[in-house]
Design a protein around this motif. Structure first.
Motif, PDB file in Angstrom:
ATOM      1  N   ILE A   3      43.108  35.323  46.617  1.00 16.86           N
ATOM      2  CA  ILE A   3      42.401  34.206  47.259  1.00 16.86           C
ATOM      3  C   ILE A   3      43.285  32.959  47.262  1.00 16.86           C
ATOM      4  O   ILE A   3      43.569  32.393  46.194  1.00 16.86           O
ATOM      5  CB  ILE A   3      41.086  33.870  46.528  1.00 16.86           C
ATOM      6  CG1 ILE A   3      40.187  35.096  46.426  1.00 16.86           C
ATOM      7  CG2 ILE A   3      40.368  32.730  47.238  1.00 16.86           C
ATOM      8  CD1 ILE A   3      38.866  34.824  45.739  1.00 16.86           C
ATOM      9  N   PRO A   4      43.737  32.492  48.419  1.00 18.47           N
ATOM     10  CA  PRO A   4      44.395  31.183  48.497  1.00 18.47           C
ATOM     11  C   PRO A   4      43.344  30.090  48.297  1.00 18.47           C
ATOM     12  O   PRO A   4      42.259  30.156  48.889  1.00 18.47           O
ATOM     13  CB  PRO A   4      44.958  31.145  49.923  1.00 18.47           C
ATOM     14  CG  PRO A   4      44.908  32.558  50.407  1.00 18.47           C
ATOM     15  CD  PRO A   4      43.734  33.187  49.710  1.00 18.47           C
ATOM     16  N   VAL A   5      43.646  29.118  47.466  1.00 12.71           N
ATOM     17  CA  VAL A   5      42.665  28.072  47.124  1.00 12.71           C
ATOM     18  C   VAL A   5      43.254  26.706  47.436  1.00 12.71           C
ATOM     19  O   VAL A   5      44.343  26.361  46.961  1.00 12.71           O
ATOM     20  CB  VAL A   5      42.297  28.146  45.626  1.00 12.71           C
ATOM     21  CG1 VAL A   5      41.364  27.004  45.248  1.00 12.71           C
ATOM     22  CG2 VAL A   5      41.661  29.497  45.294  1.00 12.71           C
TER      23      VAL A   5
ATOM     24  N   TYR B 150      42.052  43.047  39.655  1.00 17.53           N
ATOM     25  CA  TYR B 150      42.555  41.734  39.260  1.00 17.53           C
ATOM     26  C   TYR B 150      42.123  40.746  40.346  1.00 17.53           C
ATOM     27  O   TYR B 150      42.137  41.072  41.536  1.00 17.53           O
ATOM     28  CB  TYR B 150      44.078  41.706  39.167  1.00 17.53           C
ATOM     29  CG  TYR B 150      44.666  42.576  38.095  1.00 17.53           C
ATOM     30  CD1 TYR B 150      44.337  42.392  36.752  1.00 17.53           C
ATOM     31  CD2 TYR B 150      45.575  43.574  38.416  1.00 17.53           C
ATOM     32  CE1 TYR B 150      44.893  43.195  35.761  1.00 17.53           C
ATOM     33  CE2 TYR B 150      46.139  44.377  37.434  1.00 17.53           C
ATOM     34  CZ  TYR B 150      45.788  44.183  36.112  1.00 17.53           C
ATOM     35  OH  TYR B 150      46.336  44.983  35.145  1.00 17.53           O
ATOM     36  N   LEU B 151      41.753  39.571  39.934  1.00 19.17           N
ATOM     37  CA  LEU B 151      41.461  38.500  40.871  1.00 19.17           C
ATOM     38  C   LEU B 151      42.580  37.475  40.754  1.00 19.17           C
ATOM     39  O   LEU B 151      42.740  36.839  39.712  1.00 19.17           O
ATOM     40  CB  LEU B 151      40.103  37.858  40.564  1.00 19.17           C
ATOM     41  CG  LEU B 151      39.709  36.652  41.417  1.00 19.17           C
ATOM     42  CD1 LEU B 151      39.750  37.000  42.900  1.00 19.17           C
ATOM     43  CD2 LEU B 151      38.333  36.144  41.031  1.00 19.17           C
ATOM     44  N   ILE B 152      43.369  37.342  41.810  1.00 20.45           N
ATOM     45  CA  ILE B 152      44.521  36.436  41.797  1.00 20.45           C
ATOM     46  C   ILE B 152      44.184  35.196  42.612  1.00 20.45           C
ATOM     47  O   ILE B 152      44.006  35.259  43.837  1.00 20.45           O
ATOM     48  CB  ILE B 152      45.770  37.134  42.374  1.00 20.45           C
ATOM     49  CG1 ILE B 152      46.086  38.393  41.557  1.00 20.45           C
ATOM     50  CG2 ILE B 152      46.968  36.185  42.369  1.00 20.45           C
ATOM     51  CD1 ILE B 152      47.198  39.245  42.137  1.00 20.45           C
ATOM     52  N   LEU B 153      44.053  34.079  41.923  1.00 21.77           N
ATOM     53  CA  LEU B 153      43.704  32.807  42.552  1.00 21.77           C
ATOM     54  C   LEU B 153      44.969  31.971  42.700  1.00 21.77           C
ATOM     55  O   LEU B 153      45.628  31.648  41.711  1.00 21.77           O
ATOM     56  CB  LEU B 153      42.672  32.056  41.698  1.00 21.77           C
ATOM     57  CG  LEU B 153      41.373  32.812  41.402  1.00 21.77           C
ATOM     58  CD1 LEU B 153      40.548  32.057  40.358  1.00 21.77           C
ATOM     59  CD2 LEU B 153      40.564  33.008  42.676  1.00 21.77           C
ATOM     60  N   VAL B 154      45.323  31.629  43.933  1.00 21.15           N
ATOM     61  CA  VAL B 154      46.532  30.853  44.185  1.00 21.15           C
ATOM     62  C   VAL B 154      46.139  29.426  44.544  1.00 21.15           C
ATOM     63  O   VAL B 154      45.712  29.148  45.674  1.00 21.15           O
ATOM     64  CB  VAL B 154      47.377  31.477  45.315  1.00 21.15           C
ATOM     65  CG1 VAL B 154      48.694  30.705  45.461  1.00 21.15           C
ATOM     66  CG2 VAL B 154      47.649  32.954  45.042  1.00 21.15           C
TER      67      VAL B 154
ATOM     68  N   ALA C  66      50.664  30.566  50.406  1.00 23.36           N
ATOM     69  CA  ALA C  66      49.817  30.805  49.232  1.00 23.36           C
ATOM     70  C   ALA C  66      49.459  32.290  49.127  1.00 23.36           C
ATOM     71  O   ALA C  66      49.493  32.879  48.039  1.00 23.36           O
ATOM     72  CB  ALA C  66      48.549  29.958  49.319  1.00 23.36           C
ATOM     73  N   ARG C  67      49.131  32.884  50.261  1.00 18.67           N
ATOM     74  CA  ARG C  67      48.810  34.312  50.258  1.00 18.67           C
ATOM     75  C   ARG C  67      50.028  35.134  49.834  1.00 18.67           C
ATOM     76  O   ARG C  67      49.917  36.100  49.080  1.00 18.67           O
ATOM     77  CB  ARG C  67      48.338  34.739  51.650  1.00 18.67           C
ATOM     78  CG  ARG C  67      47.830  36.172  51.698  1.00 18.67           C
ATOM     79  CD  ARG C  67      47.377  36.542  53.093  1.00 18.67           C
ATOM     80  NE  ARG C  67      46.151  35.856  53.442  1.00 18.67           N
ATOM     81  CZ  ARG C  67      45.912  35.288  54.610  1.00 18.67           C
ATOM     82  NH1 ARG C  67      46.823  35.319  55.552  1.00 18.67           N
ATOM     83  NH2 ARG C  67      44.760  34.700  54.846  1.00 18.67           N
ATOM     84  N   LYS C  68      51.203  34.739  50.297  1.00 19.22           N
ATOM     85  CA  LYS C  68      52.430  35.434  49.915  1.00 19.22           C
ATOM     86  C   LYS C  68      52.654  35.371  48.407  1.00 19.22           C
ATOM     87  O   LYS C  68      53.096  36.347  47.789  1.00 19.22           O
ATOM     88  CB  LYS C  68      53.634  34.825  50.632  1.00 19.22           C
ATOM     89  CG  LYS C  68      53.840  35.298  52.053  1.00 19.22           C
ATOM     90  CD  LYS C  68      55.159  34.784  52.583  1.00 19.22           C
ATOM     91  CE  LYS C  68      55.405  35.241  54.007  1.00 19.22           C
ATOM     92  NZ  LYS C  68      56.714  34.774  54.529  1.00 19.22           N
TER      93      LYS C  68
ATOM     94  N   ASP D 297      38.743  34.585  51.539  1.00 18.69           N
ATOM     95  CA  ASP D 297      38.901  33.137  51.682  1.00 18.69           C
ATOM     96  C   ASP D 297      38.027  32.441  50.648  1.00 18.69           C
ATOM     97  O   ASP D 297      36.939  32.926  50.313  1.00 18.69           O
ATOM     98  CB  ASP D 297      38.510  32.697  53.094  1.00 18.69           C
ATOM     99  CG  ASP D 297      39.512  33.180  54.137  1.00 18.69           C
ATOM    100  OD1 ASP D 297      40.670  33.451  53.760  1.00 18.69           O
ATOM    101  OD2 ASP D 297      39.136  33.301  55.320  1.00 18.69           O
ATOM    102  N   ALA D 298      38.488  31.296  50.181  1.00 21.06           N
ATOM    103  CA  ALA D 298      37.859  30.638  49.034  1.00 21.06           C
ATOM    104  C   ALA D 298      36.475  30.078  49.321  1.00 21.06           C
ATOM    105  O   ALA D 298      35.754  29.705  48.390  1.00 21.06           O
ATOM    106  CB  ALA D 298      38.765  29.524  48.513  1.00 21.06           C
ATOM    107  N   ASP D 299      36.068  29.998  50.588  1.00 15.31           N
ATOM    108  CA  ASP D 299      34.727  29.497  50.903  1.00 15.31           C
ATOM    109  C   ASP D 299      33.790  30.618  51.345  1.00 15.31           C
ATOM    110  O   ASP D 299      32.662  30.366  51.762  1.00 15.31           O
ATOM    111  CB  ASP D 299      34.779  28.407  51.974  1.00 15.31           C
ATOM    112  CG  ASP D 299      35.526  28.834  53.222  1.00 15.31           C
ATOM    113  OD1 ASP D 299      36.127  29.932  53.204  1.00 15.31           O
ATOM    114  OD2 ASP D 299      35.521  28.085  54.211  1.00 15.31           O
ATOM    115  N   ASP D 300      34.258  31.868  51.241  1.00 14.14           N
ATOM    116  CA  ASP D 300      33.431  33.014  51.611  1.00 14.14           C
ATOM    117  C   ASP D 300      32.981  33.775  50.370  1.00 14.14           C
ATOM    118  O   ASP D 300      33.324  33.409  49.249  1.00 14.14           O
ATOM    119  CB  ASP D 300      34.210  33.949  52.549  1.00 14.14           C
ATOM    120  CG  ASP D 300      34.562  33.286  53.872  1.00 14.14           C
ATOM    121  OD1 ASP D 300      33.842  32.347  54.267  1.00 14.14           O
ATOM    122  OD2 ASP D 300      35.557  33.693  54.491  1.00 14.14           O
ATOM    123  N   GLU D 301      32.223  34.848  50.560  1.00 13.51           N
ATOM    124  CA  GLU D 301      31.715  35.634  49.437  1.00 13.51           C
ATOM    125  C   GLU D 301      31.721  37.122  49.780  1.00 13.51           C
ATOM    126  O   GLU D 301      31.879  37.496  50.948  1.00 13.51           O
ATOM    127  CB  GLU D 301      30.289  35.184  49.082  1.00 13.51           C
ATOM    128  CG  GLU D 301      30.194  33.725  48.664  1.00 13.51           C
ATOM    129  CD  GLU D 301      28.756  33.243  48.519  1.00 13.51           C
ATOM    130  OE1 GLU D 301      27.874  34.082  48.229  1.00 13.51           O
ATOM    131  OE2 GLU D 301      28.517  32.034  48.709  1.00 13.51           O
TER     132      GLU D 301
END
Length: 361
Positions: A13-15, A38-42, A77-79, A97-101
């Motif tokens: 997730i790009p943040v 794994y949840l990778i938050l960038v 960020a995604r890269k 995407d950081a505003d979706d679910e």
């Protein structure tokens, strides 16, 4: 100390400055029925509390890994997530995407089908929401053809190229977004290293155009695996958005010639470009707040770019056209501006309702 886990999926997730929606997004992933991920938050240089939110979640759940970097945009960020150490350990990659679910069984559905069919990619369906309100399916104007009919469809490479790939060039029978899908990791890493074609707009499409020719088996399931929030980053006006679409237009032309596609594909591309330009003009008016002089200047400028001259030649050969296409052919900036003013007037109520529904989301 975080315990090492052998997980099969990395959700990336790009943040960037999305503190009001980020918690809901992260929680929707953490409560998934499938937990080997794994949840990778960038954190892409956020200036609000988004970075802190990411760090706080990582302290509570050992599946979460946070990358902090200076602002480089969503593409880079995604890269960063794709080539991170944790992503290298997994078999599959997913994006959000950081505003979706995501609904409860999203990852489980995608992984099970990827394993069952030994697929390189599994594509699921999505629904749309404004604020916390889901838009009923019967109100959605268009559903990609790939979701009609059977609940599960399996495509070999030849069928992907003949039945689905061309739809990425303007027909839209297949969703070009990167979300609501699961990918074999190598499929993504082999193309993500290339130089980005766009800055922001159309990034999903540009990557999909590269990935699809490398897919040997694709599975499409009708299950809802993603909740897309209408009116996110793509509803914001960015001066370079048209440059991105024109870059995509050129790239698609190269691919169209390389894969020796049917001549009708060029027509689809040209019609799509005209529609994109209409959307761009409307955003200049409604979001960019351009005055009449600025609009006439912008219309005048765009009508004279080389791509538009090419499109005009193409559309001259088409017997079926709409009002806007005819105005583009006439190249009258004032008449185009008048048409856009009337269109804005007719859609004013719809825009106000959407704005009200977004309040407090």
């Amino acid at each position: 100390m975080k315990k090492k886990m052998e997980n099969e999926v990395a959700v990336i997730i790009p943040v960037y400055n999305v503190e009001s929606k980020l918690k809901k997004c992260i929680k929707s992933i953490l409560r998934q029925s499938y937990d080997k991920f794994y949840l990778i938050l960038v954190d892409d240089g956020s200036t609000d509390n988004s970075g802190k939110i990411c760090d706080n979640f990582s302290l509570k759940d050992n599946r979460i890994y946070v990358i902090h970097q200076e602002n480089k945009g969503s593409v880079e960020a995604r890269k960063s997530g794709i080539y991170s150490d944790k992503a290298k350990e997994v078999k599959y990659l997913m994006f959000c995407d950081a505003d979706d679910e995501m609904p409860l069984k999203a990852i489980e559905i995608l992984v099970k089908n990827a394993e069952k069919y030994q697929a390189d990619c599994v594509c699921g369906n999505m629904n749309r929401m404004i604020g916390r309100i889901f838009i009923p399916q019967f109100l959605i104007r268009f559903t990609p053809a790939c979701f009609r009919g059977e609940n599960v469809k399996v495509y070999c490479h030849k069928e992907i190229m003949s039945e689905l790939y061309e739809s990425c060039f303007g027909i839209s029978n297949y969703p070009v977004n990167l979300v609501a899908k699961i990918y074999r990791r190598e499929l993504v890493t082999n193309v993500a290293k290339d130089k980005a074609i766009v800055k922001f707009m159309g990034d999903d499409l540009s990557v999909t155009l590269k990935i699809m020719p490398n897919i040997k088996k694709l599975v499409i399931v009708s299950n809802i695996v993603y909740h897309y929030r209408v009116g996110g980053g793509t509803s914001k006006f960015m001066p370079y958005m048209l440059d991105d679409f024109l870059a995509l237009y050129h790239y698609k032309n190269q691919l169209r010639e390389y894969y020796k596609m049917d001549p009708k594909v060029k027509i689809y591309m040209d019609i799509e470009l005209v529609n994109v330009i209409k959307s761009y003009f409307l955003m200049c008016k409604t979001v960019g707040s351009y005055n009449e002089k600025q609009m006439n200047q912008e219309i005048f400028k765009i009508l004279r770019i080389p791509e538009m001259k090419e499109v005009v030649k193409s559309l001259n050969r088409i017997s079926v056209r709409d009002t806007f296409m005819n105005l583009i052919l006439d190249k009258n900036s004032e008449e185009i501006n008048s048409y856009l003013n009337e269109l804005c007037r007719k859609t004013r109520l719809k825009r106000r309702i959407k704005k009200i529904l977004r309040v407090g989301r």
